[in-house]
Design a protein around this motif. Structure first.
Motif, PDB file in Angstrom:
ATOM      1  N   TYR A  10      44.733  45.941  39.550  1.00 56.19           N
ATOM      2  CA  TYR A  10      45.258  45.034  40.530  1.00 56.19           C
ATOM      3  C   TYR A  10      46.643  44.218  40.120  1.00 56.19           C
ATOM      4  O   TYR A  10      46.487  43.439  39.141  1.00 56.19           O
ATOM      5  CB  TYR A  10      44.358  43.817  41.273  1.00 56.19           C
ATOM      6  N   ILE A  15      41.119  45.345  35.971  1.00 53.49           N
ATOM      7  CA  ILE A  15      39.833  44.778  36.029  1.00 53.49           C
ATOM      8  C   ILE A  15      39.124  45.637  35.430  1.00 53.49           C
ATOM      9  O   ILE A  15      37.960  45.068  35.138  1.00 53.49           O
ATOM     10  CB  ILE A  15      39.764  44.520  37.690  1.00 53.49           C
ATOM     11  N   PRO A  34      27.383  40.065  34.621  1.00 55.24           N
ATOM     12  CA  PRO A  34      27.736  38.768  35.422  1.00 55.24           C
ATOM     13  C   PRO A  34      28.663  38.814  36.543  1.00 55.24           C
ATOM     14  O   PRO A  34      29.369  40.002  36.603  1.00 55.24           O
ATOM     15  CB  PRO A  34      28.034  37.888  34.369  1.00 55.24           C
ATOM     16  N   SER A  35      28.724  38.118  37.667  1.00 59.49           N
ATOM     17  CA  SER A  35      29.485  38.342  38.578  1.00 59.49           C
ATOM     18  C   SER A  35      30.952  38.013  38.120  1.00 59.49           C
ATOM     19  O   SER A  35      31.449  37.383  37.314  1.00 59.49           O
ATOM     20  CB  SER A  35      29.375  37.365  39.790  1.00 59.49           C
ATOM     21  N   GLY A  36      31.917  38.872  38.783  1.00 59.35           N
ATOM     22  CA  GLY A  36      33.366  39.089  38.483  1.00 59.35           C
ATOM     23  C   GLY A  36      33.676  40.048  37.351  1.00 59.35           C
ATOM     24  O   GLY A  36      34.730  40.147  36.981  1.00 59.35           O
ATOM     25  N   CYS A  37      32.636  40.689  36.843  1.00 64.99           N
ATOM     26  CA  CYS A  37      32.954  41.628  35.705  1.00 64.99           C
ATOM     27  C   CYS A  37      33.549  43.174  36.366  1.00 64.99           C
ATOM     28  O   CYS A  37      33.810  43.887  35.566  1.00 64.99           O
ATOM     29  CB  CYS A  37      31.425  41.988  34.856  1.00 64.99           C
ATOM     30  N   GLY A  38      33.467  43.305  37.520  1.00 66.11           N
ATOM     31  CA  GLY A  38      34.203  44.621  38.308  1.00 66.11           C
ATOM     32  C   GLY A  38      33.029  45.532  38.690  1.00 66.11           C
ATOM     33  O   GLY A  38      33.624  46.685  38.724  1.00 66.11           O
ATOM     34  N   LYS A  39      31.776  45.147  38.773  1.00 68.37           N
ATOM     35  CA  LYS A  39      30.883  46.213  39.070  1.00 68.37           C
ATOM     36  C   LYS A  39      30.914  46.477  40.443  1.00 68.37           C
ATOM     37  O   LYS A  39      31.186  47.733  40.883  1.00 68.37           O
ATOM     38  CB  LYS A  39      29.346  45.609  39.203  1.00 68.37           C
ATOM     39  N   SER A  40      31.394  45.655  41.414  1.00 66.71           N
ATOM     40  CA  SER A  40      31.623  46.066  42.893  1.00 66.71           C
ATOM     41  C   SER A  40      32.993  46.909  42.824  1.00 66.71           C
ATOM     42  O   SER A  40      32.911  47.899  43.807  1.00 66.71           O
ATOM     43  CB  SER A  40      31.746  44.910  43.810  1.00 66.71           C
ATOM     44  N   THR A  41      33.865  46.557  42.224  1.00 62.57           N
ATOM     45  CA  THR A  41      35.135  47.342  42.175  1.00 62.57           C
ATOM     46  C   THR A  41      34.716  48.821  41.932  1.00 62.57           C
ATOM     47  O   THR A  41      35.255  49.877  42.085  1.00 62.57           O
ATOM     48  CB  THR A  41      36.208  46.766  41.312  1.00 62.57           C
TER      49      THR A  41
HETATM   50  N1  LIG Z   1      41.445  42.993  46.094  1.00 66.18           N
HETATM   51  C1  LIG Z   1      41.637  42.398  44.890  1.00 66.18           C
HETATM   52  N2  LIG Z   1      42.772  41.914  44.464  1.00 66.18           N
HETATM   53  C2  LIG Z   1      42.804  41.216  43.188  1.00 66.18           C
HETATM   54  N3  LIG Z   1      41.717  41.138  42.318  1.00 66.18           N
HETATM   55  C3  LIG Z   1      40.481  41.410  42.920  1.00 66.18           C
HETATM   56  C4  LIG Z   1      40.369  42.076  44.027  1.00 66.18           C
HETATM   57  N4  LIG Z   1      38.968  42.540  44.364  1.00 66.18           N
HETATM   58  C5  LIG Z   1      38.538  42.238  43.043  1.00 66.18           C
HETATM   59  N5  LIG Z   1      39.301  41.320  42.135  1.00 66.18           N
HETATM   60  C6  LIG Z   1      38.867  40.949  40.905  1.00 66.18           C
HETATM   61  O1  LIG Z   1      38.380  41.797  40.309  1.00 66.18           O
HETATM   62  C7  LIG Z   1      37.068  41.368  39.587  1.00 66.18           C
HETATM   63  C8  LIG Z   1      36.166  41.865  39.569  1.00 66.18           C
HETATM   64  O2  LIG Z   1      35.550  41.911  41.038  1.00 66.18           O
HETATM   65  P1  LIG Z   1      34.314  42.558  41.359  1.00 66.18           P
HETATM   66  O3  LIG Z   1      34.328  44.059  41.181  1.00 66.18           O
HETATM   67  O4  LIG Z   1      34.055  42.065  42.822  1.00 66.18           O
HETATM   68  O5  LIG Z   1      33.021  41.976  40.645  1.00 66.18           O
HETATM   69  P2  LIG Z   1      31.513  41.867  40.713  1.00 66.18           P
HETATM   70  O6  LIG Z   1      31.228  42.715  41.607  1.00 66.18           O
HETATM   71  O7  LIG Z   1      31.076  42.267  39.336  1.00 66.18           O
HETATM   72  O8  LIG Z   1      31.057  40.397  40.846  1.00 66.18           O
HETATM   73  C9  LIG Z   1      37.264  39.768  39.882  1.00 66.18           C
HETATM   74  O9  LIG Z   1      37.855  38.936  38.680  1.00 66.18           O
HETATM   75  C10 LIG Z   1      38.099  39.744  41.156  1.00 66.18           C
HETATM   76  O10 LIG Z   1      38.708  38.538  41.097  1.00 66.18           O
END
Ligand SMILES: Nc1ncnc2c1ncn2[C@@H]1O[C@H](COP(=O)(O)OP(=O)(O)O)[C@@H](O)[C@H]1O
Ligand SMILES: [Mg+2]
Lengths: 352, 274
Positions: A10, A15, A34-41
């Motif tokens: 991004y 990420i 942990p949250s913010g590690c990129g799982k959802s992404t």
């Molecule tokens: N659309 C986006 N633009 C910029 N950064 C993003 C975006 N979506 C997620 N991030 C960043 O990507 C990282 C991983 O996010 P995410 O996958 O949601 O983490 P998780 O699901 O593990 O908590 C986070 O640091 C978040 O700030």
């Protein structure tokens, strides 16, 4: 399904850094971290909701990098359930089928079947706002199941439920798996959920995979310090020490004997010692590696008691049977089996 | 929900509301009253109760001028304008919720266009409409009112309030972007639709300058123009004029009443949660 060197960037910031993963047919894989590690992404890239910045994702034999989400044959359960508020439960579950050329009678049959599996038949005519959290959760699952997809994707589906319901739904998901055998990728930040549900766990940290393995693997042989600290109901004790003559020395002279000749190559090396609180058991005479100290904090949990105690100038935590230690200040005598000692390289943070 | 206010405060609040409503409604009542009598509005002393009310003024308006024709024209033009606003603004509003190159530039362009009054662009608008051969047509009458920037932003705000996961879910469910707007976003944005309907209806219904400019043919004129014409050839206009005003107002009030619940929710949405 397979991921090869999958990356996400991004705004010039990476990420997700090159994830490799092979998922077998019908396997239930849990992505945990942990949250913010990129799982959802990562999950959203598999679903096609997020573009893939690098690498390749294949479902079945087919590379799906450029395939539309709707044509990937994946179904997703969202953290906030994402039920359409203006549609009834029936319509919510049937919604996707309407756009996939399924006949009316067939839709009714499949919705009824799913409703029976999930025990939500009486709710079919209600709107989502008339449902409790647990019921919405079931409907969200129903919406995914009815599609009979190749892959299920779950993004923290239980994290909006209260603790009790969460445990209950966890069991339900486990039961459901026996009936609906489909490949699934399940994201959570909760290591208990990961351990209980997974065939295989993928531990993620800062957009990188730390370890992939069965729940037993990651518990018994954590590959890195991070995994060691993350997995387990109570956090692993981590203390600095040194290998010397078939044992590790820590604090002001405490000694723990290691399994014979296993760490000979590392003699003299500084290490991080990992001891699980549940592996520090009350010492009987003749046990190897006795540690004697003074209790600082005693937390009775009913089934067992967490005791924080000082030994050789270090603070350790042990999970002991109830009532062996009752008050702070009492003496603590525990022992640890040589096989239960984990050693890590403090520089690389990897297991020795 | 806040605690129920105490009794004296409740009384005070209601008294204030009644007083304000009275001030707002009095002119309206006056128009109605004058329309059903022939009293001069400057008559002294002013009477609250109409003397000898009758409907002859309405009959006059209906038959002395081609009122039904004006009414039809106004309805057709406003209907086109309303349909145009709902459809085009929803599409534009959705586009603005998505990321695309140049999005900021488009937003800046829209906002700056709002600063230009219609009067300033009316000549080019006329020339364009004339070039397209739309003078004296219904479509030409509605043309500059087919989309309104403010109403685009009303849709944009409403769509942004819809959780992103719903749109993701719809995408996985197999909906195209068009269907996402139609089947997911619009049903969840009824207040925004109502706001679009009411505002575009009123603007189109009350528009005077544009129809004046592009209609030569009296049979294509709308109600506001009819009113002006009526004024110019009626002698003692008082009663009939007011009857005309009532007839022009009535449809707007009707539309508003039909959509008001959603409209008010649209104006105040975001003020409270849930
Ligand atoms: N659309 C986006 N633009 C910029 N950064 C993003 C975006 N979506 C997620 N991030 C960043 O990507 C990282 C991983 O996010 P995410 O996958 O949601 O983490 P998780 O699901 O593990 O908590 C986070 O640091 C978040 O700030
Ligand atoms: Mg997440």
């Amino acid at each position: 399904m397979s991921l090869r060197q999958v990356r996400k960037t991004y705004d010039a910031q990476e990420i997700v850094h090159g994830v490799d993963l092979e998922v077998a047919d019908q396997e239930f894989v849990v992505l945990v971290g942990p949250s913010g590690c990129g799982k959802s992404t990562l999950l959203r890239m598999i679903a096609g909701l997020e573009e893939i910045s690098g690498g390749e994702i294949a479902i079945g034999e087919r590379t799906v990098n450029e395939v539309d989400p709707k044509d990937r044959d994946v179904a997703m359960v969202f953290q906030d359930y994402a039920l359409y508020p203006h549609l009834t439960v029936f319509q919510n579950i049937a919604f996707s089928l309407q756009y996939r050329n399924v006949g009316k009678a067939e839709i009714a049959r499949r919705v009824a079947e799913v409703a029976a599996i999930l025990d939500i038949e009486p709710l079919l005519e209600r709107k989502p706002r008339q449902l409790s959290g647990g019921q919405r959760q079931r409907v969200a699952m129903g919406r995914a199941i009815v599609r009979e997809p190749k892959v299920f994707l779950f993004d923290e589906p239980l994290s909006n439920l209260d603790a009790k319901l969460r445990v209950q739904m966890r069991t339900e998901i486990k039961k459901l798996r026996e009936r609906v055998r489909t490949t699934a990728i399940y994201v959570t930040h909760d290591q208990v959920e990961a351990m209980t549900l997974a065939d295989r766990i993928v531990l993620m940290h800062n957009g990188q995979v730390e370890q992939i393995g069965t729940p037993e693997d990651v518990y018994d042989e954590p590959a890195t310090l991070f995994v060691a600290g993350f997995v387990g109901t109570s956090a692993m004790n981590l203390i600095q020490g040194r290998i010397e003559g078939g044992a590790v020395i820590f604090g002001d002279g405490a000694r723990l004997v290691l399994p014979p000749s296993r760490y000979d190559a590392h003699a003299g090396k500084a290490v991080t010692i990992g001891l699980r609180p549940e592996h520090l058991h009350w010492a009987k005479d003749g046990d190897p590696n006795p540690l004697v100290g003074v209790a600082r904090v005693v937390e009775p949990l009913g089934s067992d008691t967490l005791v924080v105690f000082d030994v050789a100038g270090c603070e350790l935590q042990a999970r002991l049977p109830p009532r062996v230690v009752r008050h702070a200040g009492e003496a603590v005598r525990v022992a640890v089996a040589p096989e239960s000692i984990h050693l890590f390289d403090p520089a690389t943070e990897r297991r020795l | 929900m806040a605690a129920r206010p105490s009794r004296p405060r409740l009384l005070l609040r209601h008294a204030t509301l009644v007083a304000v409503s009275f001030v707002m409604l009095l002119p309206f009542y006056w128009v109605m009253k004058t329309a059903v009598t022939n009293e001069n509005i400057y008559a002294y002393p002013p009477g609250i109760v109409p003397r000898d009310p009758h409907l002859f003024n309405f009959v006059d308006v209906w038959y002395l001028i081609p009122f039904p024709r004006y009414l039809l024209n106004s309805i057709v033009v406003s209907a086109i304008a309303v349909a145009g606003n709902v459809v085009l603004n929803a599409m534009a509003g959705y586009a603005l919720t998505r990321q695309f190159p140049g999005r900021r530039a488009v937003l800046a362009l829209f906002l700056s266009c709002m600063l230009i009054p219609f009067q300033a662009t009316i000549i080019p608008a006329y020339l364009i409409t004339a070039k397209m051969g739309l003078l004296n047509t219904y479509f030409g009458l509605a043309f500059p009112m087919l989309s309104t920037i403010i109403c685009i932003f009303v849709f944009k705000a409403a769509f942004e309030a819809v959780p992103r996961s719903l749109i993701d879910a719809a995408r996985l469910d197999g909906l195209s972007e068009w269907r996402i707007i139609l089947r997911v976003l619009l049903p969840l944005s009824k207040p925004a639709i109502a706001t679009n309907v009411i505002l575009s209806f009123i603007w189109s219904w009350n528009n005077f300058l544009w129809p004046l400019l592009i209609t030569r043919d009296p049979t294509m004129q709308t109600l506001p123009l009819g009113l002006a014409r009526f004024l110019s050839y009626m002698e003692d206009t008082t009663g009939a004029l007011y009857a005309f005003a009532v007839l022009v107002l009535a449809p707007s009030v009707l539309v508003f009443l039909m959509a008001q619940k959603e409209f008010i929710r649209g104006l105040t949405s975001g003020a409270t949660k849930g």
